[in-house]
Design a protein around this motif. Structure first.
Motif, mmCIF file in Angstrom:
data_model
loop_
_atom_site.group_PDB
_atom_site.id
_atom_site.type_symbol
_atom_site.label_atom_id
_atom_site.label_comp_id
_atom_site.label_asym_id
_atom_site.label_seq_id
_atom_site.Cartn_x
_atom_site.Cartn_y
_atom_site.Cartn_z
ATOM 1 N N VAL A 1 4.407 3.212 8.963
ATOM 2 C CA VAL A 1 5.799 2.772 8.846
ATOM 3 C C VAL A 1 5.912 1.608 7.858
ATOM 4 N N ASN A 2 4.995 0.657 7.943
ATOM 5 C CA ASN A 2 5.023 -0.481 7.031
ATOM 6 C C ASN A 2 4.817 -0.041 5.580
ATOM 7 N N ALA A 3 3.895 0.895 5.379
ATOM 8 C CA ALA A 3 3.643 1.393 4.024
ATOM 9 C C ALA A 3 4.863 2.138 3.491
ATOM 10 N N LEU A 4 5.499 2.931 4.331
ATOM 11 C CA LEU A 4 6.715 3.644 3.909
ATOM 12 C C LEU A 4 7.828 2.674 3.547
ATOM 13 N N ASN A 5 8.046 1.661 4.367
ATOM 14 C CA ASN A 5 9.116 0.698 4.078
ATOM 15 C C ASN A 5 8.848 -0.068 2.787
ATOM 16 N N SER A 6 7.586 -0.425 2.541
ATOM 17 C CA SER A 6 7.232 -1.082 1.279
ATOM 18 C C SER A 6 7.501 -0.155 0.103
ATOM 19 N N TYR A 7 7.151 1.114 0.285
ATOM 20 C CA TYR A 7 7.358 2.103 -0.779
ATOM 21 C C TYR A 7 8.851 2.268 -1.082
ATOM 22 N N PHE A 8 9.652 2.421 -0.031
ATOM 23 C CA PHE A 8 11.095 2.585 -0.234
ATOM 24 C C PHE A 8 11.681 1.380 -0.971
ATOM 25 N N GLU A 9 11.211 0.189 -0.622
ATOM 26 C CA GLU A 9 11.699 -1.026 -1.279
ATOM 27 C C GLU A 9 11.340 -1.025 -2.766
ATOM 28 N N GLU A 10 10.082 -0.661 -3.062
ATOM 29 C CA GLU A 10 9.624 -0.718 -4.447
ATOM 30 C C GLU A 10 10.266 0.360 -5.319
ATOM 31 N N VAL A 11 10.329 1.602 -4.842
ATOM 32 C CA VAL A 11 10.934 2.649 -5.680
ATOM 33 C C VAL A 11 12.436 2.427 -5.801
ATOM 34 N N ARG B 1 0.819 -1.212 0.000
ATOM 35 C CA ARG B 1 0.000 0.000 0.000
ATOM 36 C C ARG B 1 0.852 1.260 0.000
ATOM 37 N N SER B 2 0.391 2.248 -0.737
ATOM 38 C CA SER B 2 1.067 3.540 -0.785
ATOM 39 C C SER B 2 1.059 4.224 0.574
ATOM 40 N N PRO B 3 2.156 4.870 0.960
ATOM 41 C CA PRO B 3 2.199 5.622 2.218
ATOM 42 C C PRO B 3 1.501 6.973 2.129
ATOM 43 N N LEU B 4 0.899 7.288 0.978
ATOM 44 C CA LEU B 4 0.087 8.498 0.879
ATOM 45 C C LEU B 4 -1.368 8.209 1.249
ATOM 46 N N TYR C 1 -5.677 0.190 -3.728
ATOM 47 C CA TYR C 1 -5.039 -0.779 -2.825
ATOM 48 C C TYR C 1 -5.890 -2.039 -2.644
ATOM 49 N N LYS C 2 -7.190 -1.869 -2.435
ATOM 50 C CA LYS C 2 -8.063 -3.016 -2.187
ATOM 51 C C LYS C 2 -8.468 -3.732 -3.469
ATOM 52 N N PHE D 1 -2.381 9.196 -14.075
ATOM 53 C CA PHE D 1 -3.051 9.670 -12.855
ATOM 54 C C PHE D 1 -2.577 8.781 -11.701
ATOM 55 N N VAL D 2 -1.318 8.935 -11.328
ATOM 56 C CA VAL D 2 -0.706 7.960 -10.419
ATOM 57 C C VAL D 2 -1.261 8.044 -9.004
ATOM 58 N N GLY D 3 -1.717 9.229 -8.582
ATOM 59 C CA GLY D 3 -2.242 9.347 -7.224
ATOM 60 C C GLY D 3 -1.216 8.892 -6.202
ATOM 61 N N GLY D 4 -1.650 8.073 -5.255
ATOM 62 C CA GLY D 4 -0.753 7.608 -4.211
ATOM 63 C C GLY D 4 0.272 6.593 -4.673
ATOM 64 N N GLY D 5 -0.019 5.875 -5.754
ATOM 65 C CA GLY D 5 0.962 4.946 -6.298
ATOM 66 C C GLY D 5 0.788 3.494 -5.917
ATOM 67 N N SER D 6 -0.352 3.126 -5.339
ATOM 68 C CA SER D 6 -0.537 1.735 -4.931
ATOM 69 C C SER D 6 -0.536 0.768 -6.113
#
Length: 301
Positions: free
Chosen positions: A174-184, A7-10, A17-18, A38-43
């Protein structure tokens, strides 16, 4: 084993996401360039495998947050230290680190104690941000995290004007941020901030690429949709017709029926392509009105 959805951290309102697990079953198995106007949050892009990612949104603040978070890859510990520093400076609660909300407040306001505790502190952070040159994207991100429904909203003067929300910087964040950092970190996306009518025609695409679109919905009501009208709807659909003539694959999410309203423009246009019904995440359990609702994914392949 079911694949875990990132899930996006935004925590973007109306993000996919769902729904992404269902939507991606209709995507090609192999994608060279994955494009989102239209990327929005990026999920969506976080959960798609491709060789290249070109991601765009007309909202400059959304893109600035994406760019800022992308730059934190390789310095994640410093990012969190900086976030804790701002949170501590203003005295905001941070349930990921510790529980600082008084027991008495929880007893008195069992469903809204985060909002009660953080209201004045959040207002100070918001005031300081609005008085500044607004280049402090970490503060803007924290305003989103602590804000009502985790939205980005500005008034006509350009001031951030969202009230405090009933949530704080928690383990989900925190979990969403860590997932985001991993993916980008793996995907190295290209970020653009353009009107879709400028962004899409300038791309060099082939039949190996996929353009996924989740535009504002013409017949639903939200902050995100307020600048969308019949003209922008038709402009987008004309661009997609051109893509189809050039054998460029696209998939577009949209809503055909909502609370008695019908998107006749989209329904008529979609007849020439493939329509897939999608189980929507826009149903509100707090909304007991009788309504017809239909979310779809249209593909040209």
């Amino acid at each position: 084993m079911k694949e875990k959805v990132k899930r996006s951290p935004l925590f973007y309102v109306g993000d996919k996401y769902k729904l992404i697990s269902e939507i991606k079953t209709h995507f090609p198995q192999r994608i060279n360039k994955f494009v989102e106007p239209f990327v929005g949050g990026g999920s969506v892009f976080m959960n798609i495998e491709a060789n290249e990612y070109i991601l765009n949104d007309i909202d400059v603040n959304v893109i600035e947050i994406h760019k800022y978070l992308t730059r934190q890859v390789g310095n994640i510990d410093v990012f969190f230290e900086n976030a804790w520093s701002v949170i501590n400076k203003y005295g905001l609660s941070c349930s990921y680190l510790c529980d600082v909300v008084p027991f008495e407040l929880k007893q008195s306001f069992p469903k809204t104690y985060f909002a009660k505790f953080n209201k004045d502190k959040y207002s100070k952070l918001k005031s300081d941000f609005n008085k500044s040159d607004r280049s402090d994207i970490l503060s803007l991100y924290l305003l989103l995290i602590y804000g009502f429904n985790r939205m980005l909203r500005f008034n006509s003067k350009g001031d951030f004007n969202l009230p405090v929300g009933n949530v704080d910087f928690n383990a989900n964040t925190v979990n969403a941020l860590n997932s985001y950092f991993e993916e980008v970190g793996k995907k190295n996306p290209q970020w653009r901030n353009l009107d879709f009518r400028v962004f899409l025609p300038q791309l060099e695409l082939s039949e190996l690429d996929l353009v996924y679109l989740d535009p504002p919905y013409l017949i639903t009501f939200s902050e995100y949709n307020k600048h969308w009208n019949d003209e922008t709807e038709r402009d987008l659909l004309n661009i997609l017709d051109d893509f189809s003539m050039r054998n460029i694959k696209f998939a577009i999410s949209n809503v055909t029926h909502y609370k008695g309203r019908t998107n006749d423009i989209f329904i008529e246009w979609a007849k020439q392509y493939n329509m897939h019904s999608i189980k929507s995440n826009y149903i509100s359990y707090h909304d007991n009105t009788i309504k017809t609702f239909n979310e779809v994914l249209i593909t040209n392949y």
